[in-house]
Write a protein that holds these residues in place. Structure first.
Motif, PDB file in Angstrom:
ATOM      1  N   ALA A   1      34.259   9.616   7.501  1.00  0.00           N
ATOM      2  CA  ALA A   1      35.469  10.446   7.428  1.00  0.00           C
ATOM      3  C   ALA A   1      35.160  11.805   6.817  1.00  0.00           C
ATOM      4  CB  ALA A   1      36.551   9.728   6.616  1.00  0.00           C
ATOM      5  N   GLU A   2      34.379  11.810   5.771  1.00  0.00           N
ATOM      6  CA  GLU A   2      34.064  13.071   5.098  1.00  0.00           C
ATOM      7  C   GLU A   2      33.288  14.015   6.011  1.00  0.00           C
ATOM      8  OE1 GLU A   2      32.579  14.653   0.755  1.00  0.00           O
ATOM      9  OE2 GLU A   2      32.547  12.514   1.177  1.00  0.00           O
ATOM     10  N   ILE A   3      32.398  13.477   6.822  1.00  0.00           N
ATOM     11  CA  ILE A   3      31.645  14.322   7.761  1.00  0.00           C
ATOM     12  C   ILE A   3      32.605  15.000   8.734  1.00  0.00           C
ATOM     13  CG2 ILE A   3      30.011  14.279   9.687  1.00  0.00           C
ATOM     14  CD1 ILE A   3      28.587  11.953   8.106  1.00  0.00           C
ATOM     15  N   ILE A   4      33.547  14.244   9.293  1.00  0.00           N
ATOM     16  CA  ILE A   4      34.509  14.811  10.252  1.00  0.00           C
ATOM     17  C   ILE A   4      35.447  15.793   9.551  1.00  0.00           C
ATOM     18  CG2 ILE A   4      36.425  14.277  11.826  1.00  0.00           C
ATOM     19  CD1 ILE A   4      33.566  13.550  12.854  1.00  0.00           C
ATOM     20  N   GLU A   5      35.947  15.429   8.373  1.00  0.00           N
ATOM     21  CA  GLU A   5      36.857  16.319   7.639  1.00  0.00           C
ATOM     22  C   GLU A   5      36.168  17.630   7.270  1.00  0.00           C
ATOM     23  OE1 GLU A   5      39.465  12.692   5.699  1.00  0.00           O
ATOM     24  OE2 GLU A   5      37.890  13.622   4.510  1.00  0.00           O
ATOM     25  N   ASN A   6      34.947  17.550   6.765  1.00  0.00           N
ATOM     26  CA  ASN A   6      34.231  18.767   6.379  1.00  0.00           C
ATOM     27  C   ASN A   6      33.805  19.593   7.584  1.00  0.00           C
ATOM     28  OD1 ASN A   6      34.523  18.223   3.660  1.00  0.00           O
ATOM     29  ND2 ASN A   6      32.545  17.226   3.476  1.00  0.00           N
TER      30      ASN A   6
END
Length: 182
Positions: free
Chosen positions: A100-105
């Motif tokens: 999730a963090e990869i996509i959000e960032n």
């Protein structure tokens, strides 16, 4: 004084509903910005759809396969030939928040260029959609709405160099967790 109190109330309300954690650029707080105890539920779903498959009743249907990873480590798979998702494995609980963090960032890089032309599904090709659903934790979680990011290859050009870097990192974590491919 009234204006200051009204502003403070809005800030408290936004923070309680998850709106106070503004991300990088996506409008959703990233895992590193939210205290672990407040992160709540995170689902990351990758769906690929396109082409024709045989349905359970023998008719033709659009081929689709969806893999969902949740923050408790549950991995489920659903496709056009099954009636409900099947639990296929358990992974470490930090996999979904990391994805999730990869996509959000990388949200700006992934959505910078709109897809132009005909979606490949119109000519028996495949559309890939990555969806991140984050439901905040903490005492106000029951009253909060989930923050959702959906990135589709038929809406955004995911072949740009910037988008490829984000997706390569996403795929590296996905493959490192030995998750099934959609």
């Amino acid at each position: 004084m009234r204006t200051e109190i009204a502003g403070l109330l809005v800030l408290v309300a936004l923070t309680a509903c998850g709106g106070g954690t503004t991300p990088s650029s996506s409008g959703v707080g990233t895992a590193s910005e939210i205290p672990r105890s407040q992160q709540g539920v995170v689902d990351v779903t990758v769906e690929e759809r396109g082409g024709m498959c045989a349905a359970p009743d023998g008719t033709g249907t659009v081929c689709a396969r969806t893999v969902t990873v949740t923050s408790d480590g549950t991995v489920t798979v659903a496709d056009a030939t099954t009636t409900s998702p099947e639990l296929v494995e358990q992974v470490e609980p930090d996999v979904a928040p990391a994805l999730a963090e990869i996509i959000e960032n990388g949200f700006n890089d992934l959505t910078a260029v709109k897809f132009e032309g005909t979606c490949p599904t119109a000519i028996d090709g495949v559309e890939r959609t990555i969806t991140v659903r984050r439901l905040p934790g903490g005492p106000q979680a029951a009253m909060a709405d989930a923050a959702v990011i959906a990135i589709s290859s038929c809406q955004h050009d995911l072949d740009t160099p910037a988008a490829r870097r984000v997706l390569d990192r996403f795929d590296e974590v996905w493959d490192g967790a030995d998750l099934p491919r959609p």
